[in-house]
Structures are given as structure tokens and as C-alpha cells.
Scaffold this motif. Structure first.
Motif, PDB file in Angstrom:
ATOM      1  N   GLY A   1       1.428  -7.810  -1.843  1.00  0.00           N
ATOM      2  CA  GLY A   1       1.129  -8.943  -2.697  1.00  0.00           C
ATOM      3  C   GLY A   1       0.249  -9.951  -1.994  1.00  0.00           C
ATOM      4  O   GLY A   1       0.174  -9.985  -0.763  1.00  0.00           O
ATOM      5  N   LEU A   2      -0.453 -10.755  -2.797  1.00  0.00           N
ATOM      6  CA  LEU A   2      -1.326 -11.815  -2.310  1.00  0.00           C
ATOM      7  C   LEU A   2      -1.009 -13.101  -3.042  1.00  0.00           C
ATOM      8  O   LEU A   2      -0.839 -13.100  -4.264  1.00  0.00           O
ATOM      9  CB  LEU A   2      -2.794 -11.457  -2.554  1.00  0.00           C
ATOM     10  N   VAL A   3      -0.941 -14.201  -2.299  1.00  0.00           N
ATOM     11  CA  VAL A   3      -0.726 -15.523  -2.878  1.00  0.00           C
ATOM     12  C   VAL A   3      -1.937 -16.365  -2.515  1.00  0.00           C
ATOM     13  O   VAL A   3      -2.281 -16.490  -1.332  1.00  0.00           O
ATOM     14  CB  VAL A   3       0.568 -16.175  -2.334  1.00  0.00           C
ATOM     15  N   ASN A   4      -2.594 -16.939  -3.537  1.00  0.00           N
ATOM     16  CA  ASN A   4      -3.762 -17.786  -3.295  1.00  0.00           C
ATOM     17  C   ASN A   4      -3.299 -19.189  -2.939  1.00  0.00           C
ATOM     18  O   ASN A   4      -2.550 -19.812  -3.696  1.00  0.00           O
ATOM     19  CB  ASN A   4      -4.672 -17.792  -4.524  1.00  0.00           C
ATOM     20  N   THR A   5      -3.735 -19.707  -1.791  1.00  0.00           N
ATOM     21  CA  THR A   5      -3.269 -21.013  -1.306  1.00  0.00           C
ATOM     22  C   THR A   5      -3.821 -22.182  -2.111  1.00  0.00           C
ATOM     23  O   THR A   5      -3.316 -23.295  -1.992  1.00  0.00           O
ATOM     24  CB  THR A   5      -3.632 -21.204   0.178  1.00  0.00           C
ATOM     25  N   ALA A   6      -4.842 -21.942  -2.951  1.00  0.00           N
ATOM     26  CA  ALA A   6      -5.404 -23.008  -3.786  1.00  0.00           C
ATOM     27  C   ALA A   6      -4.817 -22.980  -5.204  1.00  0.00           C
ATOM     28  O   ALA A   6      -5.266 -23.706  -6.077  1.00  0.00           O
ATOM     29  CB  ALA A   6      -6.922 -22.885  -3.850  1.00  0.00           C
ATOM     30  N   GLY A   7      -3.812 -22.135  -5.429  1.00  0.00           N
ATOM     31  CA  GLY A   7      -3.156 -22.078  -6.730  1.00  0.00           C
ATOM     32  C   GLY A   7      -3.894 -21.258  -7.770  1.00  0.00           C
ATOM     33  O   GLY A   7      -3.611 -21.366  -8.960  1.00  0.00           O
ATOM     34  N   HIS A   8      -4.835 -20.419  -7.343  1.00  0.00           N
ATOM     35  CA  HIS A   8      -5.571 -19.575  -8.286  1.00  0.00           C
ATOM     36  C   HIS A   8      -4.849 -18.234  -8.452  1.00  0.00           C
ATOM     37  O   HIS A   8      -3.630 -18.188  -8.458  1.00  0.00           O
ATOM     38  CB  HIS A   8      -7.015 -19.390  -7.823  1.00  0.00           C
ATOM     39  N   THR A   9      -5.572 -17.146  -8.549  1.00  0.00           N
ATOM     40  CA  THR A   9      -5.003 -15.840  -8.878  1.00  0.00           C
ATOM     41  C   THR A   9      -4.137 -15.266  -7.749  1.00  0.00           C
ATOM     42  O   THR A   9      -4.598 -15.090  -6.627  1.00  0.00           O
ATOM     43  CB  THR A   9      -6.130 -14.844  -9.210  1.00  0.00           C
ATOM     44  N   ASP A  10      -2.882 -14.957  -8.093  1.00  0.00           N
ATOM     45  CA  ASP A  10      -1.961 -14.237  -7.214  1.00  0.00           C
ATOM     46  C   ASP A  10      -1.834 -12.820  -7.758  1.00  0.00           C
ATOM     47  O   ASP A  10      -2.046 -12.584  -8.953  1.00  0.00           O
ATOM     48  CB  ASP A  10      -0.573 -14.883  -7.218  1.00  0.00           C
ATOM     49  N   SER A  11      -1.470 -11.868  -6.904  1.00  0.00           N
ATOM     50  CA  SER A  11      -1.318 -10.497  -7.383  1.00  0.00           C
ATOM     51  C   SER A  11      -0.279  -9.738  -6.577  1.00  0.00           C
ATOM     52  O   SER A  11       0.005 -10.068  -5.432  1.00  0.00           O
ATOM     53  CB  SER A  11      -2.665  -9.761  -7.322  1.00  0.00           C
ATOM     54  N   GLY A  12       0.273  -8.727  -7.218  1.00  0.00           N
ATOM     55  CA  GLY A  12       1.138  -7.754  -6.574  1.00  0.00           C
ATOM     56  C   GLY A  12       0.529  -6.394  -6.820  1.00  0.00           C
ATOM     57  O   GLY A  12      -0.128  -6.187  -7.846  1.00  0.00           O
ATOM     58  N   TYR A  13       0.713  -5.453  -5.898  1.00  0.00           N
ATOM     59  CA  TYR A  13       0.058  -4.156  -6.071  1.00  0.00           C
ATOM     60  C   TYR A  13       0.898  -3.018  -5.501  1.00  0.00           C
ATOM     61  O   TYR A  13       1.790  -3.223  -4.681  1.00  0.00           O
ATOM     62  CB  TYR A  13      -1.342  -4.168  -5.457  1.00  0.00           C
ATOM     63  N   LEU A  14       0.576  -1.819  -5.969  1.00  0.00           N
ATOM     64  CA  LEU A  14       1.287  -0.597  -5.610  1.00  0.00           C
ATOM     65  C   LEU A  14       0.283   0.544  -5.632  1.00  0.00           C
ATOM     66  O   LEU A  14      -0.585   0.583  -6.506  1.00  0.00           O
ATOM     67  CB  LEU A  14       2.394  -0.329  -6.644  1.00  0.00           C
ATOM     68  N   GLY A  15       0.371   1.452  -4.679  1.00  0.00           N
ATOM     69  CA  GLY A  15      -0.549   2.590  -4.677  1.00  0.00           C
ATOM     70  C   GLY A  15      -0.331   3.488  -3.484  1.00  0.00           C
ATOM     71  O   GLY A  15       0.734   3.484  -2.863  1.00  0.00           O
ATOM     72  N   LEU A  16      -1.379   4.251  -3.164  1.00  0.00           N
ATOM     73  CA  LEU A  16      -1.346   5.187  -2.038  1.00  0.00           C
ATOM     74  C   LEU A  16      -2.404   4.809  -1.013  1.00  0.00           C
ATOM     75  O   LEU A  16      -3.496   4.365  -1.377  1.00  0.00           O
ATOM     76  CB  LEU A  16      -1.596   6.616  -2.523  1.00  0.00           C
ATOM     77  N   THR A  17      -2.080   5.006   0.265  1.00  0.00           N
ATOM     78  CA  THR A  17      -3.000   4.751   1.368  1.00  0.00           C
ATOM     79  C   THR A  17      -3.175   6.030   2.169  1.00  0.00           C
ATOM     80  O   THR A  17      -2.197   6.702   2.509  1.00  0.00           O
ATOM     81  CB  THR A  17      -2.446   3.649   2.300  1.00  0.00           C
ATOM     82  N   TRP A  18      -4.432   6.345   2.461  1.00  0.00           N
ATOM     83  CA  TRP A  18      -4.764   7.468   3.327  1.00  0.00           C
ATOM     84  C   TRP A  18      -5.334   6.894   4.612  1.00  0.00           C
ATOM     85  O   TRP A  18      -6.198   6.012   4.565  1.00  0.00           O
ATOM     86  CB  TRP A  18      -5.805   8.373   2.671  1.00  0.00           C
ATOM     87  N   ASP A  19      -4.862   7.365   5.768  1.00  0.00           N
ATOM     88  CA  ASP A  19      -5.397   6.844   7.021  1.00  0.00           C
ATOM     89  C   ASP A  19      -5.854   7.972   7.923  1.00  0.00           C
ATOM     90  O   ASP A  19      -5.312   9.073   7.906  1.00  0.00           O
ATOM     91  CB  ASP A  19      -4.403   5.937   7.738  1.00  0.00           C
ATOM     92  N   TYR A  20      -6.888   7.661   8.684  1.00  0.00           N
ATOM     93  CA  TYR A  20      -7.443   8.612   9.641  1.00  0.00           C
ATOM     94  C   TYR A  20      -7.619   7.895  10.976  1.00  0.00           C
ATOM     95  O   TYR A  20      -8.217   6.814  11.026  1.00  0.00           O
ATOM     96  CB  TYR A  20      -8.792   9.153   9.166  1.00  0.00           C
ATOM     97  N   ARG A  21      -7.074   8.473  12.023  1.00  0.00           N
ATOM     98  CA  ARG A  21      -7.187   7.890  13.359  1.00  0.00           C
ATOM     99  C   ARG A  21      -8.204   8.699  14.157  1.00  0.00           C
ATOM    100  O   ARG A  21      -8.021   9.897  14.344  1.00  0.00           O
ATOM    101  CB  ARG A  21      -5.840   7.892  14.043  1.00  0.00           C
ATOM    102  N   PHE A  22      -9.255   8.004  14.576  1.00  0.00           N
ATOM    103  CA  PHE A  22     -10.301   8.671  15.348  1.00  0.00           C
ATOM    104  C   PHE A  22      -9.832   8.992  16.752  1.00  0.00           C
ATOM    105  O   PHE A  22     -10.240   9.972  17.352  1.00  0.00           O
ATOM    106  CB  PHE A  22     -11.563   7.796  15.410  1.00  0.00           C
ATOM    107  N   ASP A  23      -8.997   8.158  17.296  1.00  0.00           N
ATOM    108  CA  ASP A  23      -8.344   8.384  18.586  1.00  0.00           C
ATOM    109  C   ASP A  23      -7.028   7.611  18.506  1.00  0.00           C
ATOM    110  O   ASP A  23      -6.564   7.304  17.416  1.00  0.00           O
ATOM    111  CB  ASP A  23      -9.219   7.940  19.758  1.00  0.00           C
ATOM    112  N   ASN A  24      -6.430   7.274  19.595  1.00  0.00           N
ATOM    113  CA  ASN A  24      -5.167   6.541  19.535  1.00  0.00           C
ATOM    114  C   ASN A  24      -5.348   5.078  19.163  1.00  0.00           C
ATOM    115  O   ASN A  24      -4.370   4.375  18.955  1.00  0.00           O
ATOM    116  CB  ASN A  24      -4.431   6.643  20.880  1.00  0.00           C
ATOM    117  N   GLN A  25      -6.601   4.591  19.091  1.00  0.00           N
ATOM    118  CA  GLN A  25      -6.805   3.171  18.859  1.00  0.00           C
ATOM    119  C   GLN A  25      -7.620   2.847  17.602  1.00  0.00           C
ATOM    120  O   GLN A  25      -7.279   1.926  16.881  1.00  0.00           O
ATOM    121  CB  GLN A  25      -7.446   2.544  20.093  1.00  0.00           C
ATOM    122  N   VAL A  26      -8.708   3.530  17.351  1.00  0.00           N
ATOM    123  CA  VAL A  26      -9.579   3.217  16.207  1.00  0.00           C
ATOM    124  C   VAL A  26      -9.109   3.982  14.971  1.00  0.00           C
ATOM    125  O   VAL A  26      -8.826   5.177  15.039  1.00  0.00           O
ATOM    126  CB  VAL A  26     -11.048   3.567  16.532  1.00  0.00           C
TER     127      VAL A  26
END
Length: 146
Positions: free
Chosen positions: A60-85
Motif C-alpha cells: 500500500g501507498l499513503v500520499n503525505t499531501a492527502g491525495h491518492t492512496d492505494s492498496g495493491y496485490l499481485g505477483l513479483t518475479w525477481d532475477y539476481r545477477f549475482d549475490n548483490q545486484v
């Protein structure tokens, strides 16, 4: 069950169609939880493993100026090039409390069109150790013209 917890500070809605809106350059504070990867298969190739083992995310995101807030749900795919990047890509849906129809100045809020939007994002980051990392993040919510 939970594999990662993220905290973020984001610049909200920098430009819309090349123009600033009432929400331009405001700050969002965010939080996200990523769960353990789904294991549909376990191929030997690292790139294939990335494709078939996404993680569920909830945030979720909360806008500190009182504008648009949102909540979200989905899938994330990650790829590690090495142990750090690493690079992550995400796709899912968001629910928000922003304006559904465009307004003209002085309000000039973005036209979000629907309370439920598609949401996609990308992170490019560096992992300092097994726990801490920093990333550049870009996300977008849209009704895709529907």
C-alpha cells in the motif's frame, strides 16, 4: 511464509501526459510484503526458475499531501545477477481513493477512470547482505483505456 518486507518513499505522479497535476511531486510512503515463491516447477536454468517461481506481493501507498492512496496485490518475479545486484518485475491490481474523472485547474487531478486499476512495477537494486538492500523503483497504475 513471508520472504521479504519493504518500506519505501516515492515521488508521486511526477507528470501526466507531459503536464503536472495537483498530485505532482508529492510524497508517498509505502509498505509491501512479499511471500515465499510459488514453485510450479524447479528447472535448472536460473532464468526459467525466475519465470515459474513468482512471489505474491501485498502492499500500500499513503500520499503525505492527502491525495491518492492505494492498496495493491499481485505477483513479483525477481532475477539476481549475482549475490548483490537484482531486478524485479511486478504485475497485479490496485484499489485507490483518487479521482475517477479528470478535473480542470485549479484542481487538475489525474483521470484514473476506475477504482480498480492494473498495476505494474520494476525495481533495480543492490543487496548489501542477506537482509538489507536499496532499489530504484518505478510503478504505474492504469485502467489501460478501458
Amino acid at each position: 511464509m513471508i520472504s521479504e518486507v519493504k518500506a519505501s518513499v516515492l515521488v508521486h505522479d511526477v507528470l501526466r501526459d507531459g503536464n503536472k497535476t495537483a498530485e505532482s511531486n508529492t510524497v508517498d510512503l509505502g509498505g509491501e510484503v512479499l511471500f515465499a515463491p510459488f514453485k510450479f516447477a524447479n528447472p535448472d536454468a536460473k532464468i526459467l526458475r525466475t519465470l515459474v517461481q513468482p512471489r505474491l506481493h501485498l502492499g500500500g501507498l499513503v500520499n503525505t499531501a492527502g491525495h491518492t492512496d492505494s492498496g495493491y496485490l499481485g505477483l513479483t518475479w525477481d532475477y539476481r545477477f549475482d549475490n548483490q545486484v537484482f531486478i524485479e518485475g511486478a504485475f497485479g491490481f490496485a484499489l485507490h481513493n483518487g479521482q475517477l474523472h479528470a478535473q480542470t485547474p485549479p484542481n487538475n487531478y489525474p483521470n484514473l477512470g476506475s477504482s480498480v486499476l492494473f498495476r505494474e512495477g520494476i525495481d533495480v537494486g543492490y543487496r548489501f547482505d542477506g537482509v538489507n538492500s536499496v532499489a530504484l523503483h518505478l510503478s504505474h497504475m492504469s485502467h489501460a483505456g478501458w
